[in-house]
Design a protein around this motif. Structure first.
Motif, mmCIF file in Angstrom:
data_model
loop_
_atom_site.group_PDB
_atom_site.id
_atom_site.type_symbol
_atom_site.label_atom_id
_atom_site.label_comp_id
_atom_site.label_asym_id
_atom_site.label_seq_id
_atom_site.Cartn_x
_atom_site.Cartn_y
_atom_site.Cartn_z
ATOM 1 N N ILE A 74 0.677 -1.106 0.426
ATOM 2 C CA ILE A 74 0.466 -0.141 -0.449
ATOM 3 C C ILE A 74 1.229 1.310 -0.097
ATOM 4 O O ILE A 74 2.142 0.877 1.183
ATOM 5 C CB ILE A 74 -0.639 0.300 1.507
ATOM 6 N N HIS A 75 0.405 2.610 -0.870
ATOM 7 C CA HIS A 75 1.288 4.079 -0.687
ATOM 8 C C HIS A 75 0.599 4.950 0.006
ATOM 9 O O HIS A 75 -0.384 5.048 -0.241
ATOM 10 C CB HIS A 75 1.134 4.557 -2.163
ATOM 11 N N PHE A 76 1.405 5.164 1.259
ATOM 12 C CA PHE A 76 0.711 6.131 2.126
ATOM 13 C C PHE A 76 0.332 7.450 2.080
ATOM 14 O O PHE A 76 -0.261 8.030 2.113
ATOM 15 C CB PHE A 76 0.986 5.636 3.679
ATOM 16 N N THR A 77 0.890 7.705 0.390
ATOM 17 C CA THR A 77 1.318 8.521 -0.145
ATOM 18 C C THR A 77 -0.005 9.112 -1.548
ATOM 19 O O THR A 77 -0.050 9.907 -2.304
ATOM 20 C CB THR A 77 2.433 8.897 -0.988
ATOM 21 N N GLN A 78 -0.499 7.736 -1.343
ATOM 22 C CA GLN A 78 -1.874 8.018 -2.274
ATOM 23 C C GLN A 78 -2.705 8.619 -1.651
ATOM 24 O O GLN A 78 -3.956 8.142 -2.560
ATOM 25 C CB GLN A 78 -1.052 6.874 -2.871
ATOM 26 N N THR A 79 -3.219 8.027 -0.770
ATOM 27 C CA THR A 79 -4.468 8.047 0.062
ATOM 28 C C THR A 79 -5.138 8.969 -0.376
ATOM 29 O O THR A 79 -6.888 9.265 -0.638
ATOM 30 C CB THR A 79 -3.317 8.607 1.793
ATOM 31 N N GLU A 80 -4.776 10.312 -0.853
ATOM 32 C CA GLU A 80 -5.919 11.246 -1.600
ATOM 33 C C GLU A 80 -6.211 11.445 -2.870
ATOM 34 O O GLU A 80 -7.134 12.086 -3.162
ATOM 35 C CB GLU A 80 -5.346 12.608 -1.172
ATOM 36 N N MET A 81 -5.537 11.159 -2.680
ATOM 37 C CA MET A 81 -6.024 10.247 -4.577
ATOM 38 C C MET A 81 -6.145 9.397 -4.699
ATOM 39 O O MET A 81 -6.720 8.791 -6.160
ATOM 40 C CB MET A 81 -4.797 10.540 -5.729
ATOM 41 N N ILE A 82 -7.169 8.390 -4.491
ATOM 42 C CA ILE A 82 -7.783 7.303 -4.314
ATOM 43 C C ILE A 82 -8.879 7.377 -5.181
ATOM 44 O O ILE A 82 -9.501 8.192 -5.389
ATOM 45 C CB ILE A 82 -7.925 6.596 -3.371
ATOM 46 N N GLY A 83 -9.154 6.372 -6.267
ATOM 47 C CA GLY A 83 -10.137 6.826 -6.887
ATOM 48 C C GLY A 83 -10.405 8.287 -8.727
ATOM 49 O O GLY A 83 -11.158 8.488 -8.908
ATOM 50 N N ALA A 84 -9.056 7.709 -8.890
ATOM 51 C CA ALA A 84 -8.490 8.946 -9.767
ATOM 52 C C ALA A 84 -9.271 8.008 -11.173
ATOM 53 O O ALA A 84 -8.425 6.499 -11.979
ATOM 54 C CB ALA A 84 -6.883 8.915 -10.106
#
Ligand SMILES: [Zn+2]
Length: 452
Positions: free
Chosen positions: A87-97
């Protein structure tokens, strides 16, 4: 090493949890469920200093421990904490792009988002949100990619340490085919990773993974540096992506024309061994599966991500073959994956096997999420089930968490083994974070569902 119960003057030395307990002693893929699955409909789990001291039937255990204070989770199923293998913690806010496959998706969405993690305060804020989200979903251990910036790893480990979590993480190494603002060099990747290993690996419950993003974004010199680090620190992990998408595989082979296949790129730099975790493995050849098996390496199966990015259907049956088994962990791969929930991820894993003409029982899946995940990280001496001496990370599940699940599972905790298997399967297919009533870390209640 554990700090949760470090103040015995204010807490009893022993405490216990009563409820229905389900865990695994072996892999139900290969060993009959009667031998691999342990189900105790009314059990007592005795805890001491964050670890498991005993587990057994309530009546017998109560006689043995008459004085121990007990928390009773009535009508709940208690399982080991879930392990998310990638899992990438740095991609938390871009989930579902929206709309892209892997390589375009990285350029359009991922890289601009990861640039924000140069700011350590921002990285801490997202790390805190991310870890709270994992606990809410019953995930107690994860293998995590940070960004290229060392401070993004510092921020993550600081937040994980504060919560006393067993986490594996590392700094992304990336020195080509990415924007300038997001690249390191072979040398800085080596020195920064080395400093982070020395600071964090084995600190409390934290472990380090050397993390080249994938073969495309690392020069041969950088992959050589990763191999050197592994030689110098043989008990750290190697964590990267492998054979996710056809365009990625083709580009990789253009970049490394002397290699026979994608896995051979990593092999040629000494990166394929028993502490190596490769995410995806969707496009692997038979030979690559066999070599992963021989090396004792792990594939992180990321069904929601493989579907969302259109990468393909992972061949779980091949990985689980008796002749050449490959260790497999189940993984969300947020933000290519579409949910933090390991239950939702398990549901998609089941559908992937169906599309391949195979099937996956609830117990096989829960094994992958618990003891199988621990084995894939060589952490099964510490986590993964309720064996005496292990660290007490576990999840209290509500099998009636929604009106539909309450209708489907009319008995909250069936005492019959087959009825329980059916209720767990229904929850795996229909459940999400609402099914997680509570999460315990090292024996301490760390998350409680507001309505639980
Ligand atoms: Zn990934």
């Amino acid at each position: 090493m554990l700090t949760a119960d470090a103040t015995p003057s204010t807490k009893p030395a022993l405490h216990a949890i009563r409820g229905a307990f389900l865990d695994f002693l072996e892999d139900p893929y290969h060993v009959p469920e009667s031998e691999s699955v342990r189900y105790i409909p009314d059990g007592l789990l005795v805890l001491e200093n964050g670890c498991i001291k005993a587990l057994g039937d309530y009546a017998a255990m109560r006689t043995e421990y008459p004085e121990v204070p007990v928390t009773h989770h009535r009508d709940r199923l208690i399982v080991p904490g879930f392990i998310d293998a990638h899992i990438h913690f740095t991609q938390t806010e871009m989930i579902g792009a929206y709309g892209e496959q892997l390589l375009e998706w990285l350029n359009k969405y991922t890289f601009p988002t990861e640039a924000k993690f140069q700011d350590k305060d921002y990285a801490r804020q997202i790390a805190a949100f991310f870890l709270d989200e994992l606990l809410k979903n019953g995930t107690t251990t994860a293998v995590v990619l940070a960004a290229v910036f060392p401070q993004s790893v510092e921020a993550f480990f600081e937040e994980a340490q504060q919560r006393n979590l067993r986490m594996v993480a590392g700094k992304v190494m990336m020195d080509r085919h990415a924007p300038d603002y997001l690249t390191d060099t072979a040398e800085t990747a080596y020195t920064d990773s080395r400093a982070l290993i020395e600071r964090w690996h084995g600190c409390d419950r934290l472990l380090y993974a050397i993390t080249p993003r994938f073969a495309i974004t690392s020069t041969p010199a950088q992959l050589r540096a990763a191999g050197k680090l592994l030689e110098e620190f043989p008990d750290v992990y190697l964590h990267t992506h492998l054979s996710e998408n056809m365009a990625e595989v083709q580009f990789t082979m253009e970049l490394f024309p002397d290699c026979t296949d994608y896995l051979n790129v990593y092999e040629s730099f000494g990166l394929v061994r028993d502490r190596s975790i490769f995410a995806h493995g969707v496009q692997l050849s038979d030979s690559e599966f066999e070599r992963l098996s021989r090396a004792g390496a792990t594939i992180a199966f990321c069904p929601t991500s493989n579907l969302f990015l259109g990468s393909g259907l992972f061949n779980l049956r091949k990985a689980k073959s008796k002749e050449a088994p490959v260790r497999v962990g189940l993984a969300t791969d947020v933000g290519g994956g579409t949910s933090f929930s390991m239950l939702r991820t398990a549901s998609e894993a089941y559908k992937v096997t169906q599309l391949r003409g195979d099937r996956l029982s609830a117990f096989q899946t829960f094994y992958m999420m618990t003891l199988g995940g621990a084995r894939s990280l060589l952490l099964d001496d510490k986590i993964g089930n309720f064996q005496v001496g292990k660290e007490a990370d576990f999840v209290v599940m509500n099998l009636q968490s929604t009106p539909v699940l309450a209708l489907r599972n009319p008995v909250a905790v069936p005492s019959d083994f087959q009825a329980m298997a059916d209720a767990v399967f229904g929850t795996m297919i229909l459940g999400d974070e609402r099914a997680i009533a509570a999460t315990y870390i090292a024996g301490q209640l760390t998350y409680k569902h507001p309505e639980a």
